[in-house]
Design a protein around this motif. Structure first.
Motif, mmCIF file in Angstrom:
data_model
loop_
_atom_site.group_PDB
_atom_site.id
_atom_site.type_symbol
_atom_site.label_atom_id
_atom_site.label_comp_id
_atom_site.label_asym_id
_atom_site.label_seq_id
_atom_site.Cartn_x
_atom_site.Cartn_y
_atom_site.Cartn_z
ATOM 1 N N SER A 149 -12.167 16.636 25.190
ATOM 2 C CA SER A 149 -12.308 17.316 23.903
ATOM 3 C C SER A 149 -11.221 18.369 23.754
ATOM 4 N N THR A 150 -10.548 18.360 22.593
ATOM 5 C CA THR A 150 -9.447 19.283 22.380
ATOM 6 C C THR A 150 -9.334 19.619 20.900
ATOM 7 N N ALA A 151 -8.517 20.613 20.587
ATOM 8 C CA ALA A 151 -8.313 21.000 19.200
ATOM 9 C C ALA A 151 -7.396 19.999 18.506
ATOM 10 N N THR A 152 -7.531 19.910 17.188
ATOM 11 C CA THR A 152 -6.643 19.045 16.422
ATOM 12 C C THR A 152 -5.263 19.692 16.324
ATOM 13 N N PRO A 153 -4.235 18.905 16.005
ATOM 14 C CA PRO A 153 -2.895 19.487 15.876
ATOM 15 C C PRO A 153 -2.830 20.627 14.866
ATOM 16 N N LEU A 154 -3.520 20.487 13.733
ATOM 17 C CA LEU A 154 -3.494 21.547 12.724
ATOM 18 C C LEU A 154 -4.140 22.827 13.244
ATOM 19 N N ALA A 155 -5.207 22.683 14.023
ATOM 20 C CA ALA A 155 -5.866 23.861 14.605
ATOM 21 C C ALA A 155 -4.957 24.533 15.627
ATOM 22 N N ILE A 156 -4.241 23.743 16.395
ATOM 23 C CA ILE A 156 -3.315 24.293 17.380
ATOM 24 C C ILE A 156 -2.218 25.084 16.673
ATOM 25 N N ILE A 157 -1.690 24.531 15.568
ATOM 26 C CA ILE A 157 -0.646 25.217 14.815
ATOM 27 C C ILE A 157 -1.185 26.498 14.196
ATOM 28 N N LYS A 158 -2.344 26.408 13.574
ATOM 29 C CA LYS A 158 -2.911 27.563 12.865
ATOM 30 C C LYS A 158 -3.224 28.707 13.816
ATOM 31 N N ASN A 159 -3.757 28.366 14.987
ATOM 32 C CA ASN A 159 -4.169 29.393 15.942
ATOM 33 C C ASN A 159 -3.048 29.814 16.893
ATOM 34 N N GLY A 160 -1.898 29.160 16.797
ATOM 35 C CA GLY A 160 -0.779 29.500 17.656
ATOM 36 C C GLY A 160 -1.052 29.261 19.122
ATOM 37 N N GLU A 161 -1.809 28.191 19.415
ATOM 38 C CA GLU A 161 -2.231 27.934 20.789
ATOM 39 C C GLU A 161 -1.253 27.064 21.570
ATOM 40 N N GLY A 162 -0.193 26.618 20.946
ATOM 41 C CA GLY A 162 0.760 25.755 21.631
ATOM 42 C C GLY A 162 1.599 24.997 20.616
ATOM 43 N N THR A 163 2.256 23.969 21.087
ATOM 44 C CA THR A 163 3.099 23.154 20.219
ATOM 45 C C THR A 163 2.535 21.741 20.131
ATOM 46 N N VAL A 164 2.840 21.085 19.032
ATOM 47 C CA VAL A 164 2.428 19.698 18.844
ATOM 48 C C VAL A 164 3.649 18.883 18.441
ATOM 49 N N SER A 165 3.610 17.608 18.755
ATOM 50 C CA SER A 165 4.735 16.728 18.482
ATOM 51 C C SER A 165 4.583 16.084 17.110
ATOM 52 N N LEU A 166 5.585 16.234 16.260
ATOM 53 C CA LEU A 166 5.571 15.597 14.949
ATOM 54 C C LEU A 166 5.541 14.076 15.098
ATOM 55 N N THR A 167 6.262 13.566 16.085
ATOM 56 C CA THR A 167 6.276 12.118 16.316
ATOM 57 C C THR A 167 4.889 11.609 16.670
ATOM 58 N N ASP A 168 4.182 12.319 17.547
ATOM 59 C CA ASP A 168 2.821 11.910 17.914
ATOM 60 C C ASP A 168 1.887 11.961 16.714
ATOM 61 N N MET A 169 2.059 12.965 15.876
ATOM 62 C CA MET A 169 1.213 13.077 14.687
ATOM 63 C C MET A 169 1.493 11.933 13.713
ATOM 64 N N PHE A 170 2.745 11.564 13.568
ATOM 65 C CA PHE A 170 3.105 10.506 12.628
ATOM 66 C C PHE A 170 2.603 9.140 13.089
ATOM 67 N N PHE A 171 2.768 8.857 14.371
ATOM 68 C CA PHE A 171 2.361 7.539 14.872
ATOM 69 C C PHE A 171 0.889 7.480 15.261
ATOM 70 N N GLY A 172 0.297 8.619 15.638
ATOM 71 C CA GLY A 172 -1.135 8.622 15.899
ATOM 72 C C GLY A 172 -1.539 8.778 17.340
ATOM 73 N N TYR A 173 -0.880 9.638 18.088
ATOM 74 C CA TYR A 173 -1.244 9.887 19.491
ATOM 75 C C TYR A 173 -1.817 11.295 19.637
ATOM 76 N N THR A 174 -2.689 11.682 18.724
ATOM 77 C CA THR A 174 -3.253 13.025 18.747
ATOM 78 C C THR A 174 -4.765 12.956 18.579
ATOM 79 N N SER A 175 -5.417 14.107 18.674
ATOM 80 C CA SER A 175 -6.856 14.177 18.438
ATOM 81 C C SER A 175 -7.125 14.267 16.939
ATOM 82 N N GLY A 176 -8.357 13.959 16.570
ATOM 83 C CA GLY A 176 -8.750 14.002 15.172
ATOM 84 C C GLY A 176 -9.895 13.038 14.922
ATOM 85 N N THR A 177 -10.216 12.813 13.671
ATOM 86 C CA THR A 177 -11.262 11.846 13.369
ATOM 87 C C THR A 177 -10.732 10.431 13.607
ATOM 88 N N ILE A 178 -11.634 9.472 13.589
ATOM 89 C CA ILE A 178 -11.266 8.098 13.941
ATOM 90 C C ILE A 178 -10.146 7.561 13.066
#
Length: 313
Positions: A149-178
Motif C-alpha cells: 500500500s502506497t500513496a498515489t503519484p498526485l499525493a506524493i507530489i502534493k505532499n512533497g514526499e518524493g519524486t514520481v516518474s512521468l513515464t511510469d504515470m503515462f504508461f501505468g506503472y504506478t499506484s491508483g484505482t484499477i
C-alpha cells in the motif's frame, strides 16, 4: 390512424445508433485500461470488476422486476455503470464495498429518478463519492505494483514526499484505482470513442486543457510554478483521463448545446484545479464532475440558442 403515427417532442432525428450499441462501444473502449489494471493488481482486481458488473446488472433486473417495469438490462447501461465503478475502486478494497456502491448507483441515483436518461448526475461517480465519504480509509488505500500500500503519484507530489516518474504515470506503472493508472490506454480508449463518434472532442479536450492551464498558472502553491513536467504529471495522474473521456461526456448529465459543452468543460477543469491545489486531497475529478452535472440545467438555460424566427426586441 393512431397506429401509424408516434407523436413526441422535438428534436426529431433518425439515427442508426442505439443505447446498446453506444454502451458496447464504451465497454470496448474501456477494455485496454481494464485488462491493464487486472494485470497490474492481480486476482482481487478481477473479482472487483466481475462483482461490480454483476451487481449492477442484477440490481437493475431486480428493481425492474419488483417495480413491474420493462427490463432494461439488455441496453448494457447497467453493465457500463458497474464497470466504471470497478475502475474507480482501489484493487485492495473489501469486495462488499463496491457491491454496495453499485446498488446505490443503480437504485438511488438512476432508478429512483426514472431510470436511464433521467438521472441528474453520473451514477458511477456518485457511487464513488458515496463510498469515499463512507469508507475513506479503504477508498484511499492503494496497492502499488509490488502489492504494498502506497500513496498515489498526485499525493506524493502534493505532499512533497518524493519524486514520481512521468513515464511510469503515462504508461501505468504506478499506484491508483484499477482503471486510472495508465493514461496511455485511457487515451487509446478515448480516441476509439471519438473515431466511433460516440463522443465529441469538445468536452474531453477543453476539460484537459483547462486543467493544464490552471495547474500551469496556480501550481506554484505546490512549489512547481511554470513547470511543464509538473503539469503533465497532473494530466496523467489521478482520474482525469478516465473522467474526461468516459464520465464527463455522459449523454444524460452533460449539456446538449455546443456552447454549453465548452462552458461545462471549463467549469470542470477549474473545479478540478481548485480541488487539487486548495483541497486536502490530491484528486478532485469525481467531485468536479458531479458538481458540473448539477449545474447542467443552468448551463443549458444560459447557452440555449434563440428559437428560429423569434421576434426581435
Amino acid at each position: 390512424m393512431s397506429n401509424l403515427y408516434h407523436v413526441s417532442t422535438s428534436p426529431h432525428a433518425v439515427a442508426q445508433d442505439t443505447t446498446q450499441k453506444i454502451m458496447r462501444d464504451v465497454i470496448i473502449a474501456l477494455i485496454p485500461a481494464t485488462v491493464w489494471g487486472i494485470w497490474l493488481f492481480g486476482a482481487h482486481a478481477v473479482l472487483v470488476v466481475l462483482l461490480c458488473v454483476v451487481a449492477s446488472v442484477a440490481t437493475e433486473y431486480i428493481w425492474n422486476y419488483c417495480m413491474k417495469k420493462p427490463q432494461t438490462v439488455s441496453d448494457l447501461s447497467a453493465a457500463v455503470t458497474g464497470l466504471l465503478i470497478a475502475l474507480n475502486m482501489p484493487a485492495s478494497i473489501p469486495l462488499w464495498m463496491p457491491v454496495l456502491g453499485c446498488v446505490f448507483a443503480i437504485v438511488v441515483v438512476k432508478q429512483l429518478y426514472g431510470g436511464l436518461g433521467q438521472n441528474f448526475m453520473n451514477p458511477a461517480l456518485a457511487a464513488r463519492c458515496f463510498l469515499l465519504i463512507s469508507f475513506a480509509g479503504s477508498m484511499t488505500s492503494f496497492p502499488s505494483v509490488d502489492g504494498v500500500s502506497t500513496a498515489t503519484p498526485l499525493a506524493i507530489i502534493k505532499n512533497g514526499e518524493g519524486t514520481v516518474s512521468l513515464t511510469d504515470m503515462f504508461f501505468g506503472y504506478t499506484s491508483g484505482t484499477i482503471g486510472e493508472v495508465s493514461a496511455l490506454l485511457l487515451l487509446v480508449g478515448g480516441i476509439y470513442l471519438l473515431a466511433r463518434k460516440v463522443i465529441t472532442w469538445d468536452i474531453p479536450v477543453v476539460y484537459i486543457a483547462t486543467v493544464a492551464v490552471f495547474m500551469f498558472l496556480f501550481g506554484g502553491t505546490l512549489g512547481y510554478s511554470f513547470d511543464l513536467t509538473f503539469v503533465l504529471k497532473e494530466l496523467c495522474g489521478g482520474g482525469l483521463m478516465l473522467g474526461a473521456f468516459f464520465m464527463a461526456t455522459d449523454y444524460v448529465t452533460s449539456p446538449i448545446t455546443s456552447k454549453g459543452r465548452i462552458l461545462y468543460a471549463v467549469i470542470l477543469g477549474c473545479l478540478t484545479g481548485v480541488f487539487r491545489v486548495c483541497g486536502n486531497s490530491a484528486e478532485g475529478v469525481s467531485y468536479a464532475i458531479i458538481l458540473g452535472n448539477i449545474l447542467v440545467p443552468l448551463i443549458e438555460r444560459v447557452t440555449l440558442p434563440e428559437a428560429f424566427g423569434r421576434e426581435g426586441k
